[in-house]
Design an enzyme around this catalytic site. Structure first.
Site, short mmCIF file in Angstrom:
data_model
loop_
_atom_site.label_atom_id
_atom_site.label_comp_id
_atom_site.label_asym_id
_atom_site.label_seq_id
_atom_site.Cartn_x
_atom_site.Cartn_y
_atom_site.Cartn_z
N HIS A 1 -0.10 4.69 7.23
CA HIS A 1 0.54 5.29 6.06
C HIS A 1 0.94 6.75 6.28
O HIS A 1 0.26 7.48 6.99
CB HIS A 1 -0.39 5.17 4.86
CG HIS A 1 -0.85 3.77 4.61
ND1 HIS A 1 -2.08 3.31 5.06
CD2 HIS A 1 -0.24 2.73 4.00
CE1 HIS A 1 -2.21 2.03 4.72
NE2 HIS A 1 -1.10 1.65 4.08
N ASP B 1 -2.91 8.22 8.02
CA ASP B 1 -3.86 7.39 8.75
C ASP B 1 -3.08 6.64 9.83
O ASP B 1 -2.03 7.11 10.25
CB ASP B 1 -4.64 6.46 7.81
CG ASP B 1 -3.74 5.57 6.96
OD1 ASP B 1 -2.62 5.27 7.41
OD2 ASP B 1 -4.15 5.15 5.86
N SER C 1 0.80 -1.22 0.00
CA SER C 1 0.00 0.00 0.00
C SER C 1 0.83 1.28 0.00
O SER C 1 0.37 2.32 -0.46
CB SER C 1 -0.95 0.01 1.20
OG SER C 1 -0.24 -0.17 2.41
#
EC number: 3.1.1.-
Length: 349
Positions: free
Chosen positions: A320, A317, A37
């Site tokens: 990340h 978040d 991600s």
């Protein structure tokens, strides 16, 4: 101490700029991205998965809004592409044409790991092995010349989910019961070695491998394993041997591939996460998310408030990083401040 560190950063950045200016135009003919991600730029939008961020407030600072990038704005590959002077977007694999295999594709997928089982509880994801398979099919179908592939840049960021969404998440996983920290690192590196060999066979000769960051210092792990009061020491201790062995693996590849003029470099995200350095660079919030994250979750809640001073936050978040943090990482990697044995700039020149 802080003043010396700041001057060192300025000197390194200035040197990198001068070196880059000595070379005109785009630095590489193509750029290929692999990972999870941290590098995903939209591949998971097409998958049935919980690891999907094609909604607001993700992309709040990105020109096209929510695209599937796990940040408020640009991610690390975006900034790398800028440093390479690439004027076009590197497309996600799920939306790439065969012809784009000649200029670069992003294969990264949120939730991906070195192990096939990693993140299975989240739903679909494109594992590292599958990403390499996709790359093989694309370059073979497109007929990309081998000599061109040797001049491309390849960046890899994989391994975090093998800890976050496997080793430190017992149910439904058993790796925590079967492996010590050191044994698990060996197990992962064994897979990594095989995958790097596969990329090498496919023509990769300029490869930047990103290590795993201090996962214990993410808001998610502070809450679940750090008692909500500070970095989860146990988690960071688990990651340390993996990074050490990965750095050794890069040295191994540089030794055995010197005849073929291949170059590999290790990007150290673990050691670079220093509170003093964060402060010097203007980050004042290093342990909390900028966006609203609901209890027990790691991604931003849809359409909820976010912090106004995003350039001051390290984390977007609960896992990340922000665009601001991503930019600093890339600048440091191109300047050689967090790389071994060479900077990404020297890797591509």
């Amino acid at each position: 101490m802080a003043d010396k560190m700041f001057k060192a950063l300025l000197w390194a950045f200035a040197t990198a700029v001068v070196m880059a200016e000595a070379v005109r135009g785009q630095l590489v003919p193509c750029y290929f991205v692999f990972g999870d991600s941290v590098f995903d730029n939209g591949n998971n939008n097409e998958l049935d998965t919980l690891a999907k961020v094609n909604y607001s407030p993700y992309g709040i600072d990105f020109a096209r809004g929510p695209t599937g990038r796990f940040s408020n704005g640009r991610n690390i590959p975006d900034f790398i592409a800028e440093e390479l002077r690439i004027s076009y977007d590197i497309p996600p694999f799920t939306r790439a044409s065969t012809e784009q295999a000649h200029t670069g594709i992003n294969y990264a997928s949120g939730g991906a790991g070195l192990l096939e089982e990693t993140s299975q509880h989240l739903g679909e994801r494109i594992s590292f092995e599958k990403q390499i398979t996709n790359h093989r099919k694309m370059i073979m179908t497109a007929g990309v010349p081998p000599e061109k592939l040797k001049k491309c840049l390849y960046t890899i960021n994989i391994g975090s989910n093998d800890y976050l969404n496997n080793y430190f998440m017992p149910a439904p996983y058993t790796t925590n019961e079967n492996f010590s920290f050191d044994e698990y690192a060996d197990f992962l590196i064994q897979s990594y070695r095989s995958y790097l060999k596969s990329l090498y066979v496919l023509g990769a000769r300029k490869v930047a491998v990103f290590g795993v960051s201090k996962l214990g210092c993410t808001p998610r792990m502070i809450a679940s394993h750090g008692g909500g009061k500070g970095c989860a020491t146990e988690v960071n201790k688990a990651v340390e041997p993996f990074n050490k062995k990965l750095k050794d693996l890069i040295s191994e590849f540089n030794r055995i591939s010197v005849v073929d003029h291949a170059k590999f470099t290790f990007v150290d995200l673990f050691s670079s996460q220093n509170p003093i350095e964060y402060f010097i660079l203007g980050f004042t919030v290093t342990d909390k998310s900028c966006c609203t994250v609901e209890s027990g979750q790691e991604l931003c809640a849809a359409n909820k408030p976010v912090c106004p001073n995003r350039e001051r936050y390290v984390y977007w978040d609960n896992v990340h990083s922000t665009e601001a943090a991503n930019k600093v990482v890339v600048k440091a990697a191109f300047a050689g401040l967090i790389t071994s044995p060479i900077s990404i700039l020297l890797l591509v020149l």
